[in-house]
Design a protein around this motif. Sequence first.
Motif, PDB file in Angstrom:
ATOM      1  N   CYS A  30       0.814  -1.215   0.000  1.00 34.28           N
ATOM      2  CA  CYS A  30       0.000   0.000   0.000  1.00 34.28           C
ATOM      3  C   CYS A  30       0.849   1.268   0.000  1.00 34.28           C
ATOM      4  N   GLY A  31       2.133   1.136   0.290  1.00 34.99           N
ATOM      5  CA  GLY A  31       3.026   2.279   0.353  1.00 34.99           C
ATOM      6  C   GLY A  31       3.476   2.620   1.754  1.00 34.99           C
ATOM      7  N   SER A  32       2.793   2.115   2.755  1.00 33.70           N
ATOM      8  CA  SER A  32       3.148   2.380   4.149  1.00 33.70           C
ATOM      9  C   SER A  32       4.502   1.762   4.484  1.00 33.70           C
ATOM     10  N   VAL A  33       5.293   2.503   5.266  1.00 35.94           N
ATOM     11  CA  VAL A  33       6.576   1.979   5.740  1.00 35.94           C
ATOM     12  C   VAL A  33       6.497   1.844   7.257  1.00 35.94           C
ATOM     13  N   PRO A  34       6.246   0.649   7.759  1.00 36.59           N
ATOM     14  CA  PRO A  34       6.175   0.456   9.219  1.00 36.59           C
ATOM     15  C   PRO A  34       7.554   0.567   9.842  1.00 36.59           C
ATOM     16  N   TYR A  40       3.762  -1.017  13.372  1.00 30.79           N
ATOM     17  CA  TYR A  40       2.892   0.036  12.853  1.00 30.79           C
ATOM     18  C   TYR A  40       3.720   1.133  12.193  1.00 30.79           C
ATOM     19  N   ALA A  41       3.045   2.021  11.499  1.00 25.56           N
ATOM     20  CA  ALA A  41       3.674   3.197  10.900  1.00 25.56           C
ATOM     21  C   ALA A  41       3.063   4.442  11.527  1.00 25.56           C
ATOM     22  N   ASP A  42       3.897   5.410  11.843  1.00 24.36           N
ATOM     23  CA  ASP A  42       3.370   6.725  12.220  1.00 24.36           C
ATOM     24  C   ASP A  42       3.778   7.723  11.137  1.00 24.36           C
ATOM     25  N   PRO A  43       3.019   8.785  10.937  1.00 28.88           N
ATOM     26  CA  PRO A  43       3.274   9.683   9.796  1.00 28.88           C
ATOM     27  C   PRO A  43       4.669  10.281   9.775  1.00 28.88           C
ATOM     28  N   TRP A  44       5.234  10.653  10.924  1.00 29.52           N
ATOM     29  CA  TRP A  44       6.552  11.293  10.929  1.00 29.52           C
ATOM     30  C   TRP A  44       7.644  10.306  10.512  1.00 29.52           C
ATOM     31  N   ALA A  82      -0.963   6.701  14.455  1.00 26.08           N
ATOM     32  CA  ALA A  82      -0.334   5.481  13.939  1.00 26.08           C
ATOM     33  C   ALA A  82      -1.346   4.646  13.158  1.00 26.08           C
ATOM     34  N   TYR A  83      -0.804   3.864  12.217  1.00 33.42           N
ATOM     35  CA  TYR A  83      -1.598   2.975  11.373  1.00 33.42           C
ATOM     36  C   TYR A  83      -0.886   1.617  11.300  1.00 33.42           C
ATOM     37  N   LYS A  84      -1.697   0.561  11.174  1.00 32.29           N
ATOM     38  CA  LYS A  84      -1.120  -0.776  11.065  1.00 32.29           C
ATOM     39  C   LYS A  84      -1.993  -1.628  10.157  1.00 32.29           C
ATOM     40  N   HIS A  89      -4.312   2.563  13.972  1.00 33.40           N
ATOM     41  CA  HIS A  89      -3.761   1.829  15.114  1.00 33.40           C
ATOM     42  C   HIS A  89      -3.828   2.650  16.396  1.00 33.40           C
ATOM     43  N   ASN A  90      -3.787   3.968  16.264  1.00 33.35           N
ATOM     44  CA  ASN A  90      -3.854   4.852  17.431  1.00 33.35           C
ATOM     45  C   ASN A  90      -4.704   6.060  17.069  1.00 33.35           C
ATOM     46  N   SER A  91      -5.916   6.105  17.581  1.00 34.03           N
ATOM     47  CA  SER A  91      -6.833   7.208  17.301  1.00 34.03           C
ATOM     48  C   SER A  91      -7.026   8.107  18.522  1.00 34.03           C
ATOM     49  N   GLU A  92      -6.055   8.087  19.427  1.00 36.19           N
ATOM     50  CA  GLU A  92      -6.143   8.902  20.630  1.00 36.19           C
ATOM     51  C   GLU A  92      -5.756  10.355  20.384  1.00 36.19           C
TER      52      GLU A  92
END
Length: 355
Positions: A30-34, A40-44, A82-84, A89-92
């Motif tokens: 998908c392009g995500s780099v965990p 998981y991957a975070d945007p930064w 974060a996304y996984k 993965h983290n919607s806080e």
Amino acid sequence: MSGVYLSKGLYPEEFLRPTVNFIRDTQLPCGSVPWFGGSYADPWDHVEAAMGLSIGGEFAHAVSAYRWLKDIQLADGSWWAAYKDGEVHNSERRESNFVAYFATGVWHHYLISQDRDFLLEMYPTVQRAMSFVLDLQTEFGDIHWAVDTEGNAKQDALVTGCSSIYKSLECAYNISVTLGEARADWLQARALLGEALANKPERFDRTWESKARYSMDWFYPVLTGALDKKTAKLRLQQRWDQFVVAGMGCRCVSDEPWVTIAESCELVMALLAAGDRDRATELYSWLHQWRLEDGSYWTGYQFKQDVLWPDEKPTWTAAAILLAADALTEYSPASHLFNEVRLLSEETLLTPMEL
């Protein structure tokens, strides 16, 4: 392996190719780099990894990384923490410096690739991201570090986070100038933020214990160009012995016996920004003892217990190794990005963008 001394014009492409490949091979379809496989991957950190791909010439993979973020951007211009595996993965919270860093990565890739179509494609995403970030700027110039699940601002600011945003505003403004739409409001917001970072320490860490024990709070204002060179040199000198362990690297926090490779790489670039090439070169030479055969690097080393900790080889650490090597050798057209402030003038405008 240690003792890798780099100088201008001598980028060790063969030595660092496995490090590029490590990031590329960890990237998901998908392009995500965990952070690493199964994590998981975070945007930064995802953007940091994408910058490593650009330095390594893996342009298709880098573009895929930015398109992933473009496609999952929220309506208010932000991303979750974060996304996984394709899910949140983290919607806080949604962190302002995470969101702003997209602009830094986009500008970095453009400097290397000169792909104007890429810049045009990403610009609306940059605009929405910066709108989200600057809605969190206070009248004093500082920027709230995050919003909660409901979108309410968490009322405090971080030196490291705001410093990162300061660089992102430089990059966003340069994107706008390049595309014929100079955003003076971004430049003004950057000036306000810079004033807060340089002269208003009371605006940071207002509601929690000071984070001055973290090395990033020490060197990030230097790394991102928020301080003039004289002030930057003095700042790095004042706490050098608190953070730097000879032959190993930079501590993550001043009171823990733990050196971390990514922070050490960022300190290398901060030293270059302050005009201290000798110490930058020496510090970088220590870091390859933490390298594995596949080109990845451990997160850090706990030297009192003589243990590599945590048991992780993050993609963003590998990317930091590449960014520091690029800065030391001036290998790519983006090698100056974290060593210098280069604001484009409106006289450099190209043809107005076509949207």
